[in-house]
Design a protein around this motif. Structure first.
Motif, mmCIF file in Angstrom:
data_model
loop_
_atom_site.group_PDB
_atom_site.id
_atom_site.type_symbol
_atom_site.label_atom_id
_atom_site.label_comp_id
_atom_site.label_asym_id
_atom_site.label_seq_id
_atom_site.Cartn_x
_atom_site.Cartn_y
_atom_site.Cartn_z
ATOM 1 N N PHE A 58 -24.680 -22.506 2.066
ATOM 2 C CA PHE A 58 -26.035 -22.391 2.579
ATOM 3 C C PHE A 58 -27.089 -23.027 1.667
ATOM 4 O O PHE A 58 -28.183 -23.345 2.111
ATOM 5 N N PHE A 59 -26.756 -23.208 0.406
ATOM 6 C CA PHE A 59 -27.742 -23.676 -0.566
ATOM 7 C C PHE A 59 -27.450 -25.094 -1.055
ATOM 8 O O PHE A 59 -27.990 -25.536 -2.049
ATOM 9 N N LYS A 60 -26.564 -25.801 -0.330
ATOM 10 C CA LYS A 60 -26.198 -27.161 -0.744
ATOM 11 C C LYS A 60 -25.840 -27.973 0.482
ATOM 12 O O LYS A 60 -25.156 -27.483 1.390
ATOM 13 N N LEU A 61 -26.275 -29.229 0.520
ATOM 14 C CA LEU A 61 -25.958 -30.101 1.645
ATOM 15 C C LEU A 61 -24.481 -30.437 1.672
ATOM 16 O O LEU A 61 -23.817 -30.510 0.635
ATOM 17 N N ASP A 62 -23.966 -30.662 2.860
ATOM 18 C CA ASP A 62 -22.576 -31.075 3.007
ATOM 19 C C ASP A 62 -22.428 -32.557 2.657
ATOM 20 O O ASP A 62 -23.346 -33.357 2.819
ATOM 21 N N GLY A 63 -21.236 -32.901 2.197
ATOM 22 C CA GLY A 63 -20.940 -34.291 1.900
ATOM 23 C C GLY A 63 -21.703 -34.805 0.690
ATOM 24 O O GLY A 63 -22.129 -34.048 -0.185
ATOM 25 N N THR A 64 -21.890 -36.116 0.660
ATOM 26 C CA THR A 64 -22.632 -36.777 -0.427
ATOM 27 C C THR A 64 -23.877 -37.413 0.173
ATOM 28 O O THR A 64 -23.838 -38.540 0.686
ATOM 29 N N PRO A 65 -25.009 -36.702 0.148
ATOM 30 C CA PRO A 65 -26.217 -37.220 0.788
ATOM 31 C C PRO A 65 -26.843 -38.373 0.010
ATOM 32 O O PRO A 65 -26.602 -38.553 -1.187
ATOM 33 N N THR A 66 -27.639 -39.148 0.702
ATOM 34 C CA THR A 66 -28.405 -40.230 0.075
ATOM 35 C C THR A 66 -29.607 -39.650 -0.658
ATOM 36 O O THR A 66 -30.337 -38.819 -0.101
ATOM 37 N N LEU A 67 -29.806 -40.078 -1.908
ATOM 38 C CA LEU A 67 -30.937 -39.586 -2.689
ATOM 39 C C LEU A 67 -32.190 -40.380 -2.340
ATOM 40 O O LEU A 67 -32.169 -41.613 -2.307
ATOM 41 N N HIS A 68 -33.262 -39.672 -2.098
ATOM 42 C CA HIS A 68 -34.549 -40.320 -1.860
ATOM 43 C C HIS A 68 -35.473 -39.910 -3.000
ATOM 44 O O HIS A 68 -35.984 -38.792 -3.033
ATOM 45 N N GLU A 69 -35.667 -40.804 -3.933
ATOM 46 C CA GLU A 69 -36.464 -40.491 -5.113
ATOM 47 C C GLU A 69 -37.959 -40.576 -4.806
ATOM 48 O O GLU A 69 -38.380 -41.194 -3.822
ATOM 49 N N LYS A 70 -38.744 -39.965 -5.642
ATOM 50 C CA LYS A 70 -40.189 -39.967 -5.487
ATOM 51 C C LYS A 70 -40.731 -41.399 -5.485
ATOM 52 O O LYS A 70 -40.365 -42.218 -6.317
ATOM 53 N N GLY A 71 -41.569 -41.703 -4.502
ATOM 54 C CA GLY A 71 -42.174 -43.024 -4.411
ATOM 55 C C GLY A 71 -41.400 -44.023 -3.579
ATOM 56 O O GLY A 71 -41.920 -45.095 -3.253
ATOM 57 N N ALA A 72 -40.169 -43.706 -3.224
ATOM 58 C CA ALA A 72 -39.371 -44.637 -2.409
ATOM 59 C C ALA A 72 -39.882 -44.639 -0.967
ATOM 60 O O ALA A 72 -40.535 -43.707 -0.515
ATOM 61 N N GLN A 73 -39.551 -45.699 -0.254
ATOM 62 C CA GLN A 73 -39.984 -45.807 1.141
ATOM 63 C C GLN A 73 -39.279 -44.755 1.987
ATOM 64 O O GLN A 73 -38.073 -44.564 1.891
ATOM 65 N N MET A 74 -40.053 -44.087 2.838
ATOM 66 C CA MET A 74 -39.495 -43.039 3.680
ATOM 67 C C MET A 74 -38.616 -43.634 4.778
ATOM 68 O O MET A 74 -38.839 -44.773 5.208
ATOM 69 N N PRO A 75 -37.611 -42.909 5.250
ATOM 70 C CA PRO A 75 -36.780 -43.387 6.363
ATOM 71 C C PRO A 75 -37.629 -43.543 7.626
ATOM 72 O O PRO A 75 -38.700 -42.941 7.748
ATOM 73 N N PRO A 76 -37.187 -44.335 8.589
ATOM 74 C CA PRO A 76 -37.914 -44.476 9.856
ATOM 75 C C PRO A 76 -38.041 -43.131 10.563
ATOM 76 O O PRO A 76 -37.075 -42.361 10.639
ATOM 77 N N MET A 77 -39.234 -42.845 11.049
ATOM 78 C CA MET A 77 -39.473 -41.568 11.716
ATOM 79 C C MET A 77 -40.277 -41.779 12.986
ATOM 80 O O MET A 77 -41.305 -41.149 13.213
ATOM 81 N N SER A 78 -39.788 -42.651 13.843
ATOM 82 C CA SER A 78 -40.393 -42.862 15.149
ATOM 83 C C SER A 78 -39.711 -41.946 16.161
ATOM 84 O O SER A 78 -38.606 -41.439 15.905
ATOM 85 N N PRO A 79 -40.328 -41.710 17.315
ATOM 86 C CA PRO A 79 -39.698 -40.858 18.330
ATOM 87 C C PRO A 79 -38.284 -41.323 18.658
ATOM 88 O O PRO A 79 -38.050 -42.508 18.916
ATOM 89 N N GLY A 80 -37.344 -40.416 18.624
ATOM 90 C CA GLY A 80 -35.950 -40.716 18.902
ATOM 91 C C GLY A 80 -35.127 -41.027 17.681
ATOM 92 O O GLY A 80 -33.889 -41.101 17.771
ATOM 93 N N ASP A 81 -35.754 -41.209 16.509
ATOM 94 C CA ASP A 81 -34.998 -41.489 15.285
ATOM 95 C C ASP A 81 -34.335 -40.222 14.757
ATOM 96 O O ASP A 81 -34.746 -39.096 15.044
ATOM 97 N N GLU A 82 -33.291 -40.433 13.971
ATOM 98 C CA GLU A 82 -32.590 -39.321 13.323
ATOM 99 C C GLU A 82 -32.532 -39.576 11.824
ATOM 100 O O GLU A 82 -32.151 -40.662 11.387
ATOM 101 N N VAL A 83 -32.940 -38.574 11.063
ATOM 102 C CA VAL A 83 -32.863 -38.631 9.602
ATOM 103 C C VAL A 83 -31.746 -37.685 9.172
ATOM 104 O O VAL A 83 -31.855 -36.474 9.331
ATOM 105 N N SER A 84 -30.662 -38.258 8.645
ATOM 106 C CA SER A 84 -29.485 -37.448 8.328
ATOM 107 C C SER A 84 -29.023 -37.675 6.897
ATOM 108 O O SER A 84 -29.161 -38.785 6.344
ATOM 109 N N ASN A 85 -28.474 -36.629 6.315
ATOM 110 C CA ASN A 85 -27.802 -36.698 5.015
ATOM 111 C C ASN A 85 -28.703 -37.298 3.924
ATOM 112 O O ASN A 85 -28.316 -38.223 3.216
ATOM 113 N N VAL A 86 -29.900 -36.751 3.818
ATOM 114 C CA VAL A 86 -30.849 -37.246 2.824
ATOM 115 C C VAL A 86 -31.317 -36.086 1.949
ATOM 116 O O VAL A 86 -31.694 -35.025 2.460
ATOM 117 N N LEU A 87 -31.279 -36.300 0.652
ATOM 118 C CA LEU A 87 -31.796 -35.327 -0.307
ATOM 119 C C LEU A 87 -33.082 -35.888 -0.900
ATOM 120 O O LEU A 87 -33.066 -36.854 -1.650
#
Length: 287
Positions: free
Chosen positions: A5-34
């Motif tokens: 419950f306190f940890k993501l499954d698998g090996t998620p992609t790291l999103h560090e501070k200041g990096a470009q955010m994933p696409p978030m338009s209607p219908g998009d899916e953001v998966s496996n991101v820390l």
């Protein structure tokens, strides 16, 4: 559902501070991101129709964001801080919001769904999120949301008590008694927020007692000063409701010794029940 419950499954992609955010338009899916950093996305951002799955947005501040028709599934928001965030027609499925904080937020508590596994292994997650939401709803005067969150908070406290009993943090006898009282209060009156349910239960209960009285002491009732050969069920109901509503006797009174003792017991019990009934009405309508 998350394995831990306190940890993501698998090996998620790291999103560090200041990096470009994933696409978030209607219908998009953001998966496996820390996500890492102090804050998440820029303020005043509106996000619509995005699915977030197996993402971690923990220990971050979310400020002045609006989510519409978004789905959050198996996401982690541990110790996150939501300030001036609105969630419209969103769904939270098995998301861990342990120790999250909410300030000036709009979030329907009915959109939060946690699997039964949380009740058994991590009831503190449910207790924590609904407790935080209660504080937000009280400050924002969102009374309908407050009622729904309070019901869920009390239920999760009951689940937490079961865990405490298993771990021997609480003695079994007082713990089980506490669980039973909580369950009965929930079933009968929705923790005081369901007066209609309690009214129906009261009427059914009084009718059941009337039938018992008819069978047990029906022959010991005087109707208009006379003992009929067969007391009618209507007279028994009239007599029982007169006693149980503490209105006193009228044309139907007890005559036998056992009938009088039973009447005294029912009247005393009815005083306690009507006190509970009145307190529920006051809590629901005069809060």
């Amino acid at each position: 559902m998350l394995t831990n419950f306190f940890k993501l499954d698998g090996t998620p992609t790291l999103h560090e501070k200041g990096a470009q955010m994933p696409p978030m338009s209607p219908g998009d899916e953001v998966s496996n991101v820390l996500f890492r950093g102090d804050s998440w996305y820029e303020p005043r951002k509106q996000i619509k129709g995005v699915i977030f799955r197996n993402c971690s947005i923990s220990n971050m501040e979310l400020v002045q964001l609006t989510f519409t028709q978004c789905t959050f599934e198996d996401c982690i928001f541990i110790a996150s801080r939501f300030r001036e965030v609105e969630f419209h027609k969103c769904n939270f499925i098995n998301c861990n919001m342990w120790k999250a904080k909410f300030e000036q937020c709009y979030l329907d508590p009915r959109t939060i769904r946690l699997d039964r596994r949380y009740r058994v292994d991590a009831a503190n997650v449910g207790v924590s999120v609904y407790q935080a939401l209660l504080s937000n709803y009280a400050n924002e005067r969102q009374d309908a949301f407050y009622a729904d969150a309070d019901i869920e908070f009390r239920r999760w406290k009951r689940y937490q008590l079961s865990w405490d009993i298993r771990k021997k943090h609480v003695d079994r006898l007082p713990g089980e008694w506490g669980r039973l009282k909580s369950l009965i209060y929930d079933l009968l009156a929705g923790y005081g927020y369901k007066p209609v349910r309690l009214s129906v239960v009261t009427i059914i209960g009084f009718l059941a007692i009337s039938v018992v009285n008819h069978l047990v002491i029906g022959g010991d009732l005087l109707v208009n000063g006379e003992r009929p050969v067969h007391t009618s069920l209507v007279d028994s109901i009239y007599y029982s409701f007169s006693v149980l509503t503490v209105l006193g006797f009228s044309s139907v009174v007890p005559d036998g010794a056992f009938a009088k003792l039973l009447t005294v017991f029912e009247a005393l019990a009815a005083i306690g029940w009507l006190s509970i009934f009145t307190s529920v009405l006051v809590k629901r309508f005069l809060r």
